[in-house]
Motif scaffolding. Structure first.
Motif, PDB file in Angstrom:
ATOM      1  N   ASP A   4       0.682  -1.376   0.187  1.00 41.49           N
ATOM      2  CA  ASP A   4       0.037  -0.046  -0.002  1.00 41.49           C
ATOM      3  C   ASP A   4       0.695   1.104   0.033  1.00 41.49           C
ATOM      4  O   ASP A   4       0.546   2.312  -0.843  1.00 41.49           O
ATOM      5  N   ASN A   5       2.102   1.179   0.721  1.00 40.54           N
ATOM      6  CA  ASN A   5       2.944   2.274   0.921  1.00 40.54           C
ATOM      7  C   ASN A   5       3.633   2.595  -0.506  1.00 40.54           C
ATOM      8  O   ASN A   5       3.784   3.738  -0.833  1.00 40.54           O
ATOM      9  N   HIS A   6       4.017   1.374  -1.169  1.00 38.23           N
ATOM     10  CA  HIS A   6       4.530   1.564  -2.380  1.00 38.23           C
ATOM     11  C   HIS A   6       3.478   2.385  -3.716  1.00 38.23           C
ATOM     12  O   HIS A   6       3.868   3.110  -4.539  1.00 38.23           O
ATOM     13  N   ALA A   7       2.183   1.648  -3.518  1.00 39.51           N
ATOM     14  CA  ALA A   7       1.211   2.209  -4.151  1.00 39.51           C
ATOM     15  C   ALA A   7       1.046   3.708  -4.198  1.00 39.51           C
ATOM     16  O   ALA A   7       0.757   4.552  -5.183  1.00 39.51           O
ATOM     17  N   SER A   8       0.978   3.916  -2.919  1.00 37.44           N
ATOM     18  CA  SER A   8       0.662   5.347  -2.447  1.00 37.44           C
ATOM     19  C   SER A   8       1.813   6.327  -2.993  1.00 37.44           C
ATOM     20  O   SER A   8       1.690   7.530  -3.660  1.00 37.44           O
ATOM     21  N   GLY A   9       2.951   5.848  -2.799  1.00 34.20           N
ATOM     22  CA  GLY A   9       4.248   6.718  -3.059  1.00 34.20           C
ATOM     23  C   GLY A   9       4.095   6.890  -4.627  1.00 34.20           C
ATOM     24  O   GLY A   9       4.628   7.912  -5.085  1.00 34.20           O
ATOM     25  N   ALA A  10       3.876   5.729  -5.555  1.00 34.91           N
ATOM     26  CA  ALA A  10       3.932   5.946  -6.957  1.00 34.91           C
ATOM     27  C   ALA A  10       2.958   6.669  -7.368  1.00 34.91           C
ATOM     28  O   ALA A  10       3.303   7.641  -8.332  1.00 34.91           O
ATOM     29  N   LEU A  11       1.684   6.768  -6.827  1.00 36.48           N
ATOM     30  CA  LEU A  11       0.701   7.605  -7.283  1.00 36.48           C
ATOM     31  C   LEU A  11       1.175   9.104  -6.908  1.00 36.48           C
ATOM     32  O   LEU A  11       0.809   9.930  -7.535  1.00 36.48           O
ATOM     33  N   ARG A  13       4.389  10.278  -6.605  1.00 36.50           N
ATOM     34  CA  ARG A  13       5.152  10.851  -7.688  1.00 36.50           C
ATOM     35  C   ARG A  13       4.652  11.088  -8.971  1.00 36.50           C
ATOM     36  O   ARG A  13       4.901  12.023  -9.694  1.00 36.50           O
ATOM     37  N   ARG A  14       3.512  10.603  -9.429  1.00 35.07           N
ATOM     38  CA  ARG A  14       2.880  10.910 -10.689  1.00 35.07           C
ATOM     39  C   ARG A  14       1.932  12.192 -10.509  1.00 35.07           C
ATOM     40  O   ARG A  14       2.321  13.253 -11.471  1.00 35.07           O
ATOM     41  N   ALA A  15       1.445  12.216  -9.343  1.00 37.62           N
ATOM     42  CA  ALA A  15       0.595  13.692  -9.164  1.00 37.62           C
ATOM     43  C   ALA A  15       1.657  14.580  -9.068  1.00 37.62           C
ATOM     44  O   ALA A  15       1.295  15.909  -9.386  1.00 37.62           O
ATOM     45  N   LEU A  16       2.748  14.803  -8.447  1.00 32.95           N
ATOM     46  CA  LEU A  16       3.643  15.754  -8.061  1.00 32.95           C
ATOM     47  C   LEU A  16       4.312  16.153  -9.418  1.00 32.95           C
ATOM     48  O   LEU A  16       4.423  17.494  -9.667  1.00 32.95           O
ATOM     49  N   ALA A  17       4.633  15.315 -10.322  1.00 26.05           N
ATOM     50  CA  ALA A  17       5.174  15.665 -11.810  1.00 26.05           C
ATOM     51  C   ALA A  17       3.870  16.426 -12.485  1.00 26.05           C
ATOM     52  O   ALA A  17       4.145  17.160 -13.459  1.00 26.05           O
ATOM     53  N   LEU A  18       2.667  16.540 -12.097  1.00 29.22           N
ATOM     54  CA  LEU A  18       1.636  16.971 -12.724  1.00 29.22           C
ATOM     55  C   LEU A  18       1.204  18.313 -11.897  1.00 29.22           C
ATOM     56  O   LEU A  18       0.226  19.122 -12.400  1.00 29.22           O
ATOM     57  N   LEU A  19       1.900  18.817 -10.976  1.00 28.59           N
ATOM     58  CA  LEU A  19       1.376  19.879 -10.023  1.00 28.59           C
ATOM     59  C   LEU A  19       1.814  21.199 -10.589  1.00 28.59           C
ATOM     60  O   LEU A  19       2.918  21.456 -11.066  1.00 28.59           O
ATOM     61  N   ASP A  20       1.037  22.129 -10.529  1.00 27.83           N
ATOM     62  CA  ASP A  20       1.231  23.837 -10.736  1.00 27.83           C
ATOM     63  C   ASP A  20       1.404  24.335  -9.437  1.00 27.83           C
ATOM     64  O   ASP A  20       0.584  24.423  -8.552  1.00 27.83           O
ATOM     65  N   LEU A  21       2.504  24.251  -8.806  1.00 24.82           N
ATOM     66  CA  LEU A  21       2.746  24.610  -7.405  1.00 24.82           C
ATOM     67  C   LEU A  21       2.448  26.279  -7.322  1.00 24.82           C
ATOM     68  O   LEU A  21       3.071  26.942  -8.127  1.00 24.82           O
ATOM     69  N   THR A  22       1.515  26.628  -6.678  1.00 30.67           N
ATOM     70  CA  THR A  22       1.004  27.785  -6.616  1.00 30.67           C
ATOM     71  C   THR A  22       0.819  28.908  -5.331  1.00 30.67           C
ATOM     72  O   THR A  22       0.896  28.057  -4.110  1.00 30.67           O
TER      73      THR A  22
END
Length: 258
Positions: A4-11, A13-22
């Protein structure tokens, strides 16, 4: 639990690369903009972009240098009812200062009142000024009475040249929602050219991010939500994603070491 931790970490990472840090706080500062840029490049994964006030675009350009992190700024923001001429001037100045992306608030009150021609008259000249730079049009979906108005706003923005449609400014009582994002994706799916989606406002947790990514994957296909087609607009999400990545990394081998 480790899986579960690995799956959350992978998700995450995916979301962070899609972030417009605002940082669009009313009391934002140049030092805050520099800190935003530092966080944008120093996390486990670089974010897609920083999004800040036009007056800080030059500061961000200097801070980011040749980083791949893009610089987004906002115009006609947040109310959506600035006259066209000042919006065009602000757009031109932001692009000259080094902005890569313009997030334009659609005149949503006009759309809500059925005055779609007036709303389109704001988007088209800004699209023209953007040239090869990205134009994201903010619909302010939480302010419409129903999803049919969201559909009308999405269709109008795309027909007027939007590269992305974005849910919200984050400055109203009701921001991004899954039903609005679903409607926006349904319009995108019917569009002959590529158009992206940016859920923005009120997205703070990994679970929030998962909901939107699951929706995009289901409607558009598993490979669709890349930084070229999908962004999160958020200020508070960054910390939650970094923490989830740290938890996933601590639970076992890092990606590429299996």
């Amino acid at each position: 639990m480790s899986d579960d931790n690995h799956a959350s970490g992978a998700l995450a990472r995916r979301a962070l690369a899609l972030l417009d840090l605002t940082d669009l706080a009313d009391d934002a500062t140049a030092d805050g903009a520099r800190d935003l840029c530092r966080r944008a490049v120093s996390g486990p994964v670089p974010v897609a972009a920083v999004c800040l006030w036009p007056r800080f675009v030059a500061v961000a350009r200097e801070a980011l240098g040749d980083s791949p992190v893009r610089i987004a700024t906002v115009v006609n923001f947040p109310d959506g009812d600035t006259p066209i001429a000042p919006v065009i001037r602000e757009t031109e100045a932001a692009l000259q200062a080094g902005a890569d992306e313009i997030d334009l608030v659609l005149p949503w009150r006009a759309v809500r009142a059925g005055q779609v021609t007036a709303a389109a008259a704001m988007v088209r000249p800004v699209r023209l000024r953007c040239g090869d730079k990205l134009l994201k049009v903010i619909l302010e979906t939480g302010e419409y009475p129903d999803l049919d108005k969201v559909r009308i706003a999405a269709e109008l923005a795309i027909a007027s040249g939007a590269d992305f449609i974005k849910t919200s400014t984050g400055k109203t009582a009701h921001s991004a929602s899954i039903p609005a994002a679903r409607m926006m994706l349904s319009v995108i799916a019917m569009t002959a050219r590529p158009v992206g989606l940016k859920p923005s406002g009120g997205i703070r947790t990994l679970a929030d991010a998962r909901g939107y990514l699951d929706l995009a994957d289901a409607m558009m296909g598993a490979g669709w939500a890349t930084p070229q087609r999908f962004r999160f607009g958020a200020s508070g999400l960054y910390g939650a994603l970094v923490a989830a990545i740290a938890g996933g990394d601590a639970a076992g081998p890092k990606a590429g070491t299996y």
